[in-house]
Write an enzyme that holds these catalytic residues in place. Structure first.
Site, PDB file in Angstrom:
ATOM      1  N   GLY A  39      -6.221 -49.725 -18.534  1.00 19.17           N
ATOM      2  CA  GLY A  39      -7.486 -49.094 -18.166  1.00 19.17           C
ATOM      3  C   GLY A  39      -8.386 -48.724 -19.331  1.00 19.17           C
ATOM      4  N   SER A  40      -8.421 -49.556 -20.378  1.00 15.90           N
ATOM      5  CA  SER A  40      -9.308 -49.176 -21.493  1.00 15.90           C
ATOM      6  C   SER A  40     -10.785 -49.335 -21.115  1.00 15.90           C
ATOM      7  CB  SER A  40      -8.972 -49.969 -22.766  1.00 15.90           C
ATOM      8  OG  SER A  40      -9.367 -51.311 -22.670  1.00 15.90           O
ATOM      9  N   ASN A  41     -11.109 -50.320 -20.279  1.00 17.79           N
ATOM     10  CA  ASN A  41     -12.500 -50.409 -19.796  1.00 17.79           C
ATOM     11  C   ASN A  41     -12.835 -49.240 -18.876  1.00 17.79           C
ATOM     12  OD1 ASN A  41     -14.130 -52.896 -20.620  1.00 17.79           O
ATOM     13  ND2 ASN A  41     -12.088 -53.752 -20.250  1.00 17.79           N
ATOM     14  N   MET A  50      -5.821 -56.781 -11.232  1.00 15.22           N
ATOM     15  CA  MET A  50      -5.186 -58.105 -11.275  1.00 15.22           C
ATOM     16  C   MET A  50      -4.854 -58.639  -9.879  1.00 15.22           C
ATOM     17  SD  MET A  50      -5.382 -58.706 -14.395  1.00 15.22           S
ATOM     18  CE  MET A  50      -4.380 -60.163 -14.585  1.00 15.22           C
ATOM     19  N   ARG A  51      -5.833 -58.628  -9.017  1.00  7.92           N
ATOM     20  CA  ARG A  51      -5.608 -59.112  -7.666  1.00  7.92           C
ATOM     21  C   ARG A  51      -6.860 -59.845  -7.196  1.00  7.92           C
ATOM     22  NH1 ARG A  51      -1.474 -57.743  -4.101  1.00  7.92           N
ATOM     23  NH2 ARG A  51      -0.144 -56.779  -5.643  1.00  7.92           N
ATOM     24  N   ILE A  52      -6.666 -60.924  -6.472  1.00 10.42           N
ATOM     25  CA  ILE A  52      -7.813 -61.620  -5.871  1.00 10.42           C
ATOM     26  C   ILE A  52      -8.337 -60.726  -4.745  1.00 10.42           C
ATOM     27  CG2 ILE A  52      -8.572 -63.673  -4.626  1.00 10.42           C
ATOM     28  CD1 ILE A  52      -7.597 -64.605  -7.240  1.00 10.42           C
ATOM     29  N   ASN A  65     -17.359 -57.111 -11.912  1.00  9.17           N
ATOM     30  CA  ASN A  65     -16.132 -57.408 -12.650  1.00  9.17           C
ATOM     31  C   ASN A  65     -16.493 -57.668 -14.106  1.00  9.17           C
ATOM     32  OD1 ASN A  65     -13.342 -58.059 -13.026  1.00  9.17           O
ATOM     33  ND2 ASN A  65     -13.889 -60.227 -13.007  1.00  9.17           N
ATOM     34  N   HIS A  96     -15.106 -59.883 -17.438  1.00  9.06           N
ATOM     35  CA  HIS A  96     -14.224 -61.009 -17.761  1.00  9.06           C
ATOM     36  C   HIS A  96     -14.385 -61.344 -19.238  1.00  9.06           C
ATOM     37  CE1 HIS A  96     -11.840 -64.561 -16.748  1.00  9.06           C
ATOM     38  NE2 HIS A  96     -12.600 -65.214 -17.605  1.00  9.06           N
ATOM     39  N   GLU A 150     -16.418 -55.477 -24.805  1.00  5.40           N
ATOM     40  CA  GLU A 150     -16.362 -55.139 -23.379  1.00  5.40           C
ATOM     41  C   GLU A 150     -16.663 -53.654 -23.154  1.00  5.40           C
ATOM     42  OE1 GLU A 150     -12.937 -56.510 -21.078  1.00  5.40           O
ATOM     43  OE2 GLU A 150     -12.504 -57.934 -22.659  1.00  5.40           O
TER      44      GLU A 150
END
Ligand code: GRF
Length: 193
Positions: A15-17, A92-94, A109, A111, A176
């Site tokens: 969770g750094s973002n 980390m899930r669609i 999101n 990326h 980021e």
């Protein structure tokens, strides 16, 4: 200042973002607040930091609930918290189309590549394998196509001789952390709130 947009951050890991968004939101002139931090893993390390910072946290387990119940529960949890926008940050899930349809143009999101280049998994390794001189980070709106929604903001990062996926990831991550808060503010500026 007028009321701030209520943003939920969804994480699966460190969770750094999320932390970058949380600290950006402490500025008096930040146009958003972090209303909730949640995700699919109840023991994600980032959740402890959010709690320590006094942010509301919902510890949900996609594994225990199963995919459909998880996304229904997530939707209800977000609405109960008065969330207006969702920021995926290492989630980390669609995200299923049915969920995206309930939050059209309200899910973002981040990326670690210059999309549409190097979508999907291991984008830093993809950049190295491609011999790229430049990669970067992208904040985009989430739609049904993986890593392919409209770009809100991008920033370039050089690939250096001797880079590994790890060193490149670390360099991109620094960018980021600045880019995500800027992108959310830019999107809110354009949105008709
Ligand atoms: C970041 O590189 C982000 O771009 C990607 O997953 C990573 C999450 O890192 N989607 P963190 O959990 O925010 O530190």
């Amino acid at each position: 200042m007028a009321s701030r947009a209520r943003v939920a951050v969804l994480i699966s890991g460190r969770g750094s973002n999320m932390a970058a968004l949380l600290y950006a939101a402490k500025a008096d002139d930040c146009p958003f607040e972090i209303a909730l931090v949640t995700g699919d893993k109840p023991d994600a390390p980032g959740l402890a930091l959010a709690e320590a910072e006094g942010i509301a946290v919902a510890r949900l387990s996609a594994k225990d609930l199963g995919k459909d119940v998880f996304f229904d529960t997530l939707d209800r949890t977000l609405r109960d918290s008065g969330v207006e926008y969702i920021a995926l940050a290492g989630f980390m899930r669609i995200v299923p189309e049915s969920f995206i349809g309930r939050w059209t143009d309200r899910i973002l999101n981040i990326h670690p590549s210059l999309l549409p280049k190097y979508a999907g998994l291991h984008p830093q390794q993809q950049a190295l394998d491609d011999g790229a001189a430049v990669s970067g980070a992208t904040v985009h709106i989430v739609n049904k196509d993986l890593d392919a929604g409209p770009v809100v903001r991008q920033r370039e990062v050089p690939v250096l001789p001797g880079d590994t996926a790890r060193t490149l990831a670390d360099r991109i991550l620094e960018v980021e952390h600045a880019l995500y808060p800027e992108a959310i503010a830019a999107m809110l500026d354009r949105a008709d709130l």
